[in-house]
Design a protein around this motif. Sequence first.
Motif, PDB file in Angstrom:
ATOM      1  N   PRO A   1      69.483  84.443-121.868  1.00  0.00           N
ATOM      2  CA  PRO A   1      69.554  84.571-123.324  1.00  0.00           C
ATOM      3  C   PRO A   1      70.690  85.468-123.815  1.00  0.00           C
ATOM      4  CG  PRO A   1      67.715  85.834-122.433  1.00  0.00           C
ATOM      5  CD  PRO A   1      68.233  84.989-121.320  1.00  0.00           C
ATOM      6  N   GLU A   2      71.234  86.283-122.919  1.00  0.00           N
ATOM      7  CA  GLU A   2      72.319  87.176-123.329  1.00  0.00           C
ATOM      8  C   GLU A   2      73.675  86.490-123.328  1.00  0.00           C
ATOM      9  OE1 GLU A   2      72.885  86.995-118.987  1.00  0.00           O
ATOM     10  OE2 GLU A   2      71.165  86.910-120.345  1.00  0.00           O
ATOM     11  N   ALA A   3      73.746  85.253-122.860  1.00  0.00           N
ATOM     12  CA  ALA A   3      75.023  84.544-122.752  1.00  0.00           C
ATOM     13  C   ALA A   3      75.675  84.374-124.119  1.00  0.00           C
ATOM     14  CB  ALA A   3      74.810  83.179-122.100  1.00  0.00           C
ATOM     15  N   LEU A   4      76.994  84.388-124.120  1.00  0.00           N
ATOM     16  CA  LEU A   4      77.762  84.155-125.336  1.00  0.00           C
ATOM     17  C   LEU A   4      78.071  82.668-125.438  1.00  0.00           C
ATOM     18  CD1 LEU A   4      79.439  85.173-127.778  1.00  0.00           C
ATOM     19  CD2 LEU A   4      81.367  85.435-126.182  1.00  0.00           C
ATOM     20  N   VAL A   5      77.624  82.045-126.514  1.00  0.00           N
ATOM     21  CA  VAL A   5      77.843  80.610-126.719  1.00  0.00           C
ATOM     22  C   VAL A   5      79.171  80.406-127.440  1.00  0.00           C
ATOM     23  CG1 VAL A   5      77.011  78.547-127.907  1.00  0.00           C
ATOM     24  CG2 VAL A   5      75.399  80.044-126.745  1.00  0.00           C
ATOM     25  N   CYS A   6      80.079  79.671-126.789  1.00  0.00           N
ATOM     26  CA  CYS A   6      81.381  79.370-127.368  1.00  0.00           C
ATOM     27  C   CYS A   6      81.335  77.950-127.928  1.00  0.00           C
ATOM     28  CB  CYS A   6      82.472  79.495-126.311  1.00  0.00           C
ATOM     29  SG  CYS A   6      82.550  81.133-125.541  1.00  0.00           S
ATOM     30  N   GLU A   7      81.526  77.824-129.231  1.00  0.00           N
ATOM     31  CA  GLU A   7      81.397  76.542-129.928  1.00  0.00           C
ATOM     32  C   GLU A   7      82.761  76.030-130.349  1.00  0.00           C
ATOM     33  OE1 GLU A   7      77.457  76.702-132.506  1.00  0.00           O
ATOM     34  OE2 GLU A   7      78.699  78.472-132.865  1.00  0.00           O
ATOM     35  N   MET A   8      83.128  74.858-129.833  1.00  0.00           N
ATOM     36  CA  MET A   8      84.407  74.274-130.221  1.00  0.00           C
ATOM     37  C   MET A   8      84.281  73.616-131.587  1.00  0.00           C
ATOM     38  SD  MET A   8      86.971  71.865-128.009  1.00  0.00           S
ATOM     39  CE  MET A   8      85.956  70.386-128.009  1.00  0.00           C
ATOM     40  N   ALA A   9      85.273  73.781-132.405  1.00  0.00           N
ATOM     41  CA  ALA A   9      85.262  73.210-133.750  1.00  0.00           C
ATOM     42  C   ALA A   9      85.008  71.704-133.677  1.00  0.00           C
ATOM     43  CB  ALA A   9      86.595  73.481-134.437  1.00  0.00           C
ATOM     44  N   GLY A  10      84.075  71.236-134.511  1.00  0.00           N
ATOM     45  CA  GLY A  10      83.751  69.823-134.562  1.00  0.00           C
ATOM     46  C   GLY A  10      82.699  69.373-133.578  1.00  0.00           C
ATOM     47  N   VAL A  11      82.200  70.291-132.743  1.00  0.00           N
ATOM     48  CA  VAL A  11      81.165  69.959-131.763  1.00  0.00           C
ATOM     49  C   VAL A  11      79.882  70.687-132.160  1.00  0.00           C
ATOM     50  CG1 VAL A  11      80.462  70.052-129.344  1.00  0.00           C
ATOM     51  CG2 VAL A  11      82.859  69.664-129.931  1.00  0.00           C
ATOM     52  N   PRO A  12      78.896  69.974-132.719  1.00  0.00           N
ATOM     53  CA  PRO A  12      77.660  70.634-133.157  1.00  0.00           C
ATOM     54  C   PRO A  12      76.822  71.093-131.969  1.00  0.00           C
ATOM     55  CG  PRO A  12      77.469  68.259-133.412  1.00  0.00           C
ATOM     56  CD  PRO A  12      78.891  68.524-133.003  1.00  0.00           C
ATOM     57  N   VAL A  13      76.457  72.353-131.967  1.00  0.00           N
ATOM     58  CA  VAL A  13      75.682  72.942-130.879  1.00  0.00           C
ATOM     59  C   VAL A  13      74.345  73.427-131.431  1.00  0.00           C
ATOM     60  CG1 VAL A  13      75.588  74.782-129.156  1.00  0.00           C
ATOM     61  CG2 VAL A  13      77.750  73.626-129.628  1.00  0.00           C
ATOM     62  N   THR A  14      73.252  73.038-130.772  1.00  0.00           N
ATOM     63  CA  THR A  14      71.914  73.457-131.180  1.00  0.00           C
ATOM     64  C   THR A  14      71.392  74.488-130.199  1.00  0.00           C
ATOM     65  OG1 THR A  14      71.474  71.263-132.112  1.00  0.00           O
ATOM     66  CG2 THR A  14      69.571  72.684-131.708  1.00  0.00           C
ATOM     67  N   VAL A  15      71.281  75.731-130.654  1.00  0.00           N
ATOM     68  CA  VAL A  15      70.783  76.815-129.810  1.00  0.00           C
ATOM     69  C   VAL A  15      69.835  77.669-130.643  1.00  0.00           C
ATOM     70  CG1 VAL A  15      72.791  76.907-128.281  1.00  0.00           C
ATOM     71  CG2 VAL A  15      72.798  78.230-130.399  1.00  0.00           C
ATOM     72  N   PRO A  16      69.001  78.494-129.993  1.00  0.00           N
ATOM     73  CA  PRO A  16      68.028  79.303-130.744  1.00  0.00           C
ATOM     74  C   PRO A  16      68.693  80.240-131.746  1.00  0.00           C
ATOM     75  CG  PRO A  16      67.505  79.282-128.399  1.00  0.00           C
ATOM     76  CD  PRO A  16      68.848  78.640-128.538  1.00  0.00           C
ATOM     77  N   GLU A  17      67.980  80.502-132.823  1.00  0.00           N
ATOM     78  CA  GLU A  17      68.465  81.437-133.828  1.00  0.00           C
ATOM     79  C   GLU A  17      68.634  82.813-133.197  1.00  0.00           C
ATOM     80  OE1 GLU A  17      67.191  83.029-138.296  1.00  0.00           O
ATOM     81  OE2 GLU A  17      66.086  81.387-137.328  1.00  0.00           O
TER      82      GLU A  17
ATOM     83  N   GLU B   1      82.108  84.970-116.063  1.00  0.00           N
ATOM     84  CA  GLU B   1      81.496  83.728-115.617  1.00  0.00           C
ATOM     85  C   GLU B   1      81.462  82.743-116.777  1.00  0.00           C
ATOM     86  OE1 GLU B   1      78.150  84.937-112.362  1.00  0.00           O
ATOM     87  OE2 GLU B   1      77.663  85.322-114.469  1.00  0.00           O
ATOM     88  N   ILE B   2      81.676  81.471-116.451  1.00  0.00           N
ATOM     89  CA  ILE B   2      81.619  80.421-117.464  1.00  0.00           C
ATOM     90  C   ILE B   2      80.748  79.285-116.962  1.00  0.00           C
ATOM     91  CG2 ILE B   2      82.950  78.571-118.585  1.00  0.00           C
ATOM     92  CD1 ILE B   2      85.210  80.497-118.989  1.00  0.00           C
ATOM     93  N   CYS B   3      79.884  78.778-117.843  1.00  0.00           N
ATOM     94  CA  CYS B   3      79.087  77.593-117.572  1.00  0.00           C
ATOM     95  C   CYS B   3      79.444  76.537-118.610  1.00  0.00           C
ATOM     96  CB  CYS B   3      77.591  77.924-117.646  1.00  0.00           C
ATOM     97  SG  CYS B   3      76.502  76.496-117.391  1.00  0.00           S
ATOM     98  N   LEU B   4      79.795  75.348-118.146  1.00  0.00           N
ATOM     99  CA  LEU B   4      80.068  74.221-119.027  1.00  0.00           C
ATOM    100  C   LEU B   4      78.773  73.441-119.201  1.00  0.00           C
ATOM    101  CD1 LEU B   4      83.414  73.047-117.384  1.00  0.00           C
ATOM    102  CD2 LEU B   4      83.150  74.527-119.369  1.00  0.00           C
ATOM    103  N   ALA B   5      78.273  73.358-120.416  1.00  0.00           N
ATOM    104  CA  ALA B   5      76.958  72.743-120.629  1.00  0.00           C
ATOM    105  C   ALA B   5      76.929  71.984-121.940  1.00  0.00           C
ATOM    106  CB  ALA B   5      75.873  73.821-120.632  1.00  0.00           C
ATOM    107  N   GLY B   6      76.538  70.707-121.864  1.00  0.00           N
ATOM    108  CA  GLY B   6      76.426  69.894-123.059  1.00  0.00           C
ATOM    109  C   GLY B   6      77.535  68.857-123.139  1.00  0.00           C
ATOM    110  N   ALA B   7      77.305  67.846-123.940  1.00  0.00           N
ATOM    111  CA  ALA B   7      78.258  66.737-124.068  1.00  0.00           C
ATOM    112  C   ALA B   7      79.364  67.078-125.054  1.00  0.00           C
ATOM    113  CB  ALA B   7      77.521  65.484-124.534  1.00  0.00           C
ATOM    114  N   MET B   8      80.575  66.660-124.714  1.00  0.00           N
ATOM    115  CA  MET B   8      81.720  66.850-125.606  1.00  0.00           C
ATOM    116  C   MET B   8      82.532  65.566-125.666  1.00  0.00           C
ATOM    117  SD  MET B   8      83.354  70.611-125.074  1.00  0.00           S
ATOM    118  CE  MET B   8      82.403  72.119-125.301  1.00  0.00           C
TER     119      MET B   8
END
Length: 261
Positions: free
Chosen positions: A20-36, A62-69
Motif C-alpha cells: 500500500p505504500e507504493a507510489l502509483v505513477c499515472e500516465m496522462a490519458g490512462v485511467p487508473v483505478t486505485v484505492p482512495e 524498484e518498479i512494477c509494471l501493472a495494468g493495461a496500456m
Amino acid sequence: MLALLAGTGALPGAILAHRPEALVCEMAGVPVTVPEGTHRLGYRIETLGTLLADLRARGLNEICLAGAMTRPEIDPGAIDAATAPLVPRLMAAMGQGDDATLRAVMALLEDEGFALRAAHEIAPGLLPAPGILGAVAVTDAQEADARRAASVHRAMAVADVGQACVVRRGLCLAVEALPGTDWMLRSLSGGEATGGLLYKAPKPGQDRRADLPVIGPGTIEGAAQAGLSAIVIEAGGVMLLDRDATLAAADRHGIALLVRA
C-alpha cells in the motif's frame, strides 16, 4: 521502495493490497483505478526521463509494471531534455511489435538503475494452481480444443500478435490482437462461437516480469456473452484477479475454468 507504473484494470489495486505504500505513477490519458488515499504521481510519456529522475530523487529503486496500456501518441514538441536521449531507443522498439516495445522499456528501466518486480512476485496468490477452479467440469472435447488452441497460440507468438484465442471443435474462430481480449470476445457476440473455448497464455519466451495475461470477472462475462463454455489458462502464466467473483461468475454461467499445466 516501490513505484508502480500503472495502467487500466484491477491489477494495480491487487498490487497495492500487498504494497500500500507504493507510489502509483499515472500516465496522462490512462485511467487508473486505485484505492482512495493512494500516493499518486502523474507524468507524460514525453517526460519519462524526468519521471525516472524524480523517482530516484525520492529514493525509489524498484518498479512494477501493472495494468493495461495503449500505445500513446507522442508529441515531439513536448519531449523534455531528460527524455530526448531515450526517444530513438523507444521509437525503434515500437516499430517491432508489443513484445519488443515492452522489452525495450524494461531494459531502459534497468539501465536507469531500477530493479523490476513482477506483479506475481509481489502478490503470488494471483497465479492459481493447476486444476479445475470452479464447479463445472471440463469435457474431453474441451480438452481437445485446449490442445488445438495451444498450438494456435504458439503460432501467434511467432508473429508477436497476442496472448489469447478462441477455438471451437478444432477451428480457430478468433485471435487476440492489439484491441485486447475483451474486444475479441465482443466481436463474437453473434453466436458463432457458442460452445467454444477461450485459451489464454503468455507468449513463449516472454519476460514474465511484465505483461502477463490476466482474467477476471469481466473476462467471464465477455465469454458468456460470446456463448463460450470453457476458459483455459496456462498454469504459472496467467493471473487471476478477484478470484471469488471470477469463480462465482463462471459457475453462474456454466463455464468451465481450467488452469492447464
